[in-house]
Design a protein around this motif. Structure first.
Motif, PDB file in Angstrom:
ATOM      1  N   ARG A  17     -17.977  55.257  -2.386  1.00 26.51           N
ATOM      2  CA  ARG A  17     -18.068  56.597  -1.802  1.00 26.51           C
ATOM      3  C   ARG A  17     -16.879  56.836  -0.875  1.00 26.51           C
ATOM      4  O   ARG A  17     -16.532  55.988  -0.054  1.00 26.51           O
ATOM      5  CB  ARG A  17     -19.375  56.754  -1.055  1.00 26.51           C
ATOM      6  N   VAL A  18     -16.266  57.993  -1.031  1.00 30.10           N
ATOM      7  CA  VAL A  18     -15.039  58.316  -0.304  1.00 30.10           C
ATOM      8  C   VAL A  18     -15.263  58.304   1.207  1.00 30.10           C
ATOM      9  O   VAL A  18     -14.528  57.646   1.948  1.00 30.10           O
ATOM     10  CB  VAL A  18     -14.468  59.681  -0.759  1.00 30.10           C
ATOM     11  N   LEU A  19     -16.271  59.020   1.692  1.00 28.16           N
ATOM     12  CA  LEU A  19     -16.459  59.160   3.139  1.00 28.16           C
ATOM     13  C   LEU A  19     -16.914  57.887   3.834  1.00 28.16           C
ATOM     14  O   LEU A  19     -16.553  57.644   4.979  1.00 28.16           O
ATOM     15  CB  LEU A  19     -17.466  60.274   3.436  1.00 28.16           C
ATOM     16  N   TYR A  20     -17.702  57.061   3.145  1.00 27.37           N
ATOM     17  CA  TYR A  20     -18.317  55.915   3.804  1.00 27.37           C
ATOM     18  C   TYR A  20     -17.629  54.586   3.505  1.00 27.37           C
ATOM     19  O   TYR A  20     -17.782  53.642   4.276  1.00 27.37           O
ATOM     20  CB  TYR A  20     -19.790  55.799   3.405  1.00 27.37           C
ATOM     21  N   GLU A  21     -16.920  54.488   2.403  1.00 27.94           N
ATOM     22  CA  GLU A  21     -16.321  53.208   2.012  1.00 27.94           C
ATOM     23  C   GLU A  21     -14.812  53.306   1.839  1.00 27.94           C
ATOM     24  O   GLU A  21     -14.072  52.482   2.372  1.00 27.94           O
ATOM     25  CB  GLU A  21     -16.988  52.714   0.722  1.00 27.94           C
ATOM     26  N   VAL A  22     -14.349  54.299   1.109  1.00 25.19           N
ATOM     27  CA  VAL A  22     -12.903  54.409   0.825  1.00 25.19           C
ATOM     28  C   VAL A  22     -12.111  54.758   2.072  1.00 25.19           C
ATOM     29  O   VAL A  22     -11.133  54.079   2.396  1.00 25.19           O
ATOM     30  CB  VAL A  22     -12.655  55.441  -0.305  1.00 25.19           C
ATOM     31  N   PHE A  23     -12.506  55.792   2.798  1.00 24.64           N
ATOM     32  CA  PHE A  23     -11.736  56.215   3.975  1.00 24.64           C
ATOM     33  C   PHE A  23     -11.665  55.144   5.067  1.00 24.64           C
ATOM     34  O   PHE A  23     -10.580  54.845   5.563  1.00 24.64           O
ATOM     35  CB  PHE A  23     -12.289  57.512   4.554  1.00 24.64           C
ATOM     36  N   PRO A  24     -12.799  54.537   5.475  1.00 21.61           N
ATOM     37  CA  PRO A  24     -12.694  53.531   6.543  1.00 21.61           C
ATOM     38  C   PRO A  24     -11.824  52.334   6.170  1.00 21.61           C
ATOM     39  O   PRO A  24     -10.982  51.901   6.962  1.00 21.61           O
ATOM     40  CB  PRO A  24     -14.145  53.099   6.776  1.00 21.61           C
ATOM     41  N   MET A  25     -11.996  51.809   4.969  1.00 23.30           N
ATOM     42  CA  MET A  25     -11.194  50.649   4.561  1.00 23.30           C
ATOM     43  C   MET A  25      -9.735  51.026   4.341  1.00 23.30           C
ATOM     44  O   MET A  25      -8.833  50.236   4.631  1.00 23.30           O
ATOM     45  CB  MET A  25     -11.765  50.017   3.287  1.00 23.30           C
ATOM     46  N   SER A  26      -9.483  52.222   3.851  1.00 22.15           N
ATOM     47  CA  SER A  26      -8.104  52.682   3.662  1.00 22.15           C
ATOM     48  C   SER A  26      -7.406  52.822   5.009  1.00 22.15           C
ATOM     49  O   SER A  26      -6.235  52.449   5.155  1.00 22.15           O
ATOM     50  CB  SER A  26      -8.079  54.028   2.938  1.00 22.15           C
ATOM     51  N   PHE A  27      -8.120  53.329   5.997  1.00 24.52           N
ATOM     52  CA  PHE A  27      -7.542  53.463   7.331  1.00 24.52           C
ATOM     53  C   PHE A  27      -7.175  52.091   7.891  1.00 24.52           C
ATOM     54  O   PHE A  27      -6.068  51.883   8.405  1.00 24.52           O
ATOM     55  CB  PHE A  27      -8.526  54.174   8.267  1.00 24.52           C
ATOM     56  N   LEU A  28      -8.091  51.137   7.778  1.00 22.20           N
ATOM     57  CA  LEU A  28      -7.810  49.786   8.280  1.00 22.20           C
ATOM     58  C   LEU A  28      -6.643  49.143   7.544  1.00 22.20           C
ATOM     59  O   LEU A  28      -5.777  48.508   8.157  1.00 22.20           O
ATOM     60  CB  LEU A  28      -9.056  48.903   8.155  1.00 22.20           C
ATOM     61  N   MET A  29      -6.603  49.311   6.236  1.00 22.96           N
ATOM     62  CA  MET A  29      -5.518  48.718   5.441  1.00 22.96           C
ATOM     63  C   MET A  29      -4.170  49.315   5.847  1.00 22.96           C
ATOM     64  O   MET A  29      -3.192  48.585   6.007  1.00 22.96           O
ATOM     65  CB  MET A  29      -5.783  48.943   3.954  1.00 22.96           C
ATOM     66  N   GLU A  30      -4.109  50.614   6.034  1.00 15.28           N
ATOM     67  CA  GLU A  30      -2.846  51.236   6.406  1.00 15.28           C
ATOM     68  C   GLU A  30      -2.441  50.895   7.837  1.00 15.28           C
ATOM     69  O   GLU A  30      -1.256  50.781   8.137  1.00 15.28           O
ATOM     70  CB  GLU A  30      -2.897  52.746   6.184  1.00 15.28           C
ATOM     71  N   GLN A  31      -3.411  50.697   8.722  1.00 15.06           N
ATOM     72  CA  GLN A  31      -3.079  50.272  10.081  1.00 15.06           C
ATOM     73  C   GLN A  31      -2.510  48.858  10.095  1.00 15.06           C
ATOM     74  O   GLN A  31      -1.739  48.508  10.978  1.00 15.06           O
ATOM     75  CB  GLN A  31      -4.319  50.339  10.991  1.00 15.06           C
ATOM     76  N   ALA A  32      -2.862  48.062   9.099  1.00 16.96           N
ATOM     77  CA  ALA A  32      -2.342  46.704   8.965  1.00 16.96           C
ATOM     78  C   ALA A  32      -1.064  46.681   8.121  1.00 16.96           C
ATOM     79  O   ALA A  32      -0.660  45.636   7.632  1.00 16.96           O
ATOM     80  CB  ALA A  32      -3.396  45.800   8.340  1.00 16.96           C
ATOM     81  N   ARG A  33      -0.450  47.845   7.924  1.00 18.94           N
ATOM     82  CA  ARG A  33       0.803  48.026   7.197  1.00 18.94           C
ATOM     83  C   ARG A  33       0.670  47.784   5.704  1.00 18.94           C
ATOM     84  O   ARG A  33       1.640  47.490   5.017  1.00 18.94           O
ATOM     85  CB  ARG A  33       1.912  47.156   7.788  1.00 18.94           C
ATOM     86  N   GLY A  34      -0.536  47.907   5.185  1.00 18.43           N
ATOM     87  CA  GLY A  34      -0.754  47.820   3.750  1.00 18.43           C
ATOM     88  C   GLY A  34      -0.784  49.210   3.143  1.00 18.43           C
ATOM     89  O   GLY A  34      -0.464  50.203   3.796  1.00 18.43           O
ATOM     90  N   ARG A  35      -1.172  49.284   1.894  1.00 18.45           N
ATOM     91  CA  ARG A  35      -1.270  50.562   1.194  1.00 18.45           C
ATOM     92  C   ARG A  35      -2.653  50.685   0.561  1.00 18.45           C
ATOM     93  O   ARG A  35      -3.231  49.706   0.101  1.00 18.45           O
ATOM     94  CB  ARG A  35      -0.217  50.676   0.091  1.00 18.45           C
ATOM     95  N   ALA A  36      -3.151  51.925   0.513  1.00 16.83           N
ATOM     96  CA  ALA A  36      -4.433  52.224  -0.115  1.00 16.83           C
ATOM     97  C   ALA A  36      -4.242  53.466  -0.973  1.00 16.83           C
ATOM     98  O   ALA A  36      -3.819  54.502  -0.482  1.00 16.83           O
ATOM     99  CB  ALA A  36      -5.502  52.473   0.944  1.00 16.83           C
ATOM    100  N   PHE A  37      -4.532  53.337  -2.258  1.00 18.05           N
ATOM    101  CA  PHE A  37      -4.374  54.490  -3.144  1.00 18.05           C
ATOM    102  C   PHE A  37      -5.436  54.474  -4.225  1.00 18.05           C
ATOM    103  O   PHE A  37      -6.082  53.469  -4.475  1.00 18.05           O
ATOM    104  CB  PHE A  37      -2.959  54.554  -3.733  1.00 18.05           C
ATOM    105  N   THR A  38      -5.607  55.632  -4.847  1.00 20.31           N
ATOM    106  CA  THR A  38      -6.672  55.802  -5.841  1.00 20.31           C
ATOM    107  C   THR A  38      -6.185  55.606  -7.265  1.00 20.31           C
ATOM    108  O   THR A  38      -6.960  55.707  -8.194  1.00 20.31           O
ATOM    109  CB  THR A  38      -7.272  57.210  -5.743  1.00 20.31           C
ATOM    110  N   GLY A  39      -4.931  55.350  -7.426  1.00 28.44           N
ATOM    111  CA  GLY A  39      -4.332  55.298  -8.750  1.00 28.44           C
ATOM    112  C   GLY A  39      -3.570  56.567  -9.044  1.00 28.44           C
ATOM    113  O   GLY A  39      -2.698  56.595  -9.897  1.00 28.44           O
ATOM    114  N   LYS A  40      -3.892  57.627  -8.313  1.00 26.48           N
ATOM    115  CA  LYS A  40      -3.215  58.913  -8.484  1.00 26.48           C
ATOM    116  C   LYS A  40      -2.560  59.385  -7.196  1.00 26.48           C
ATOM    117  O   LYS A  40      -1.569  60.088  -7.228  1.00 26.48           O
ATOM    118  CB  LYS A  40      -4.206  59.975  -8.960  1.00 26.48           C
TER     119      LYS A  40
END
Length: 107
Positions: free
Chosen positions: A33-56
């Motif tokens: 789920r975007v609001l509960y799983e994708v957004f929080p983990m994507s935020f953490l990954m990007e704060q750790a200088r990683g990348r988070a994408f959906t394929g598109k």
């Protein structure tokens, strides 16, 4: 489901690598789920200088239309990106290094 994703993303952050949760025939829009799983983990990954994408697109650029909208997700940890950059630098001449760095900074 969220428990195993949290553990896998944590391991990815600590040791490097990638985390993939793609769409499939049974779940063409992905399972997370975007609001509960994708957004929080994507935020953490990007704060750790990683990348988070959906394929598109970048995961944090998604605009959910429904509260329980789902999406595939791909996480790439920073050390993996540095290894890719180092490999690319070895293969390219000095004049192309600037273009590689600019393209990584733009994403």
């Amino acid at each position: 489901m969220i428990d195993s994703m949290v553990v896998d993303v944590h391991r990815t952050l600590l040791y490097g690598g990638i985390f993939l949760y793609p769409a499939d025939k049974k779940s063409p829009n992905g399972k997370l789920r975007v609001l509960y799983e994708v957004f929080p983990m994507s935020f953490l990954m990007e704060q750790a200088r990683g990348r988070a994408f959906t394929g598109k697109q970048r995961a944090l650029d998604l605009v959910p239309e429904k509260i329980h909208e789902r999406s595939p997700i791909f996480f790439l940890e920073a050390m993996m990106m540095l290894k890719k950059l180092k490999h690319s630098m070895l293969l390219r001449r000095r004049r192309n290094i600037r273009m590689i760095l600019e393209s990584l900074c733009d994403t």
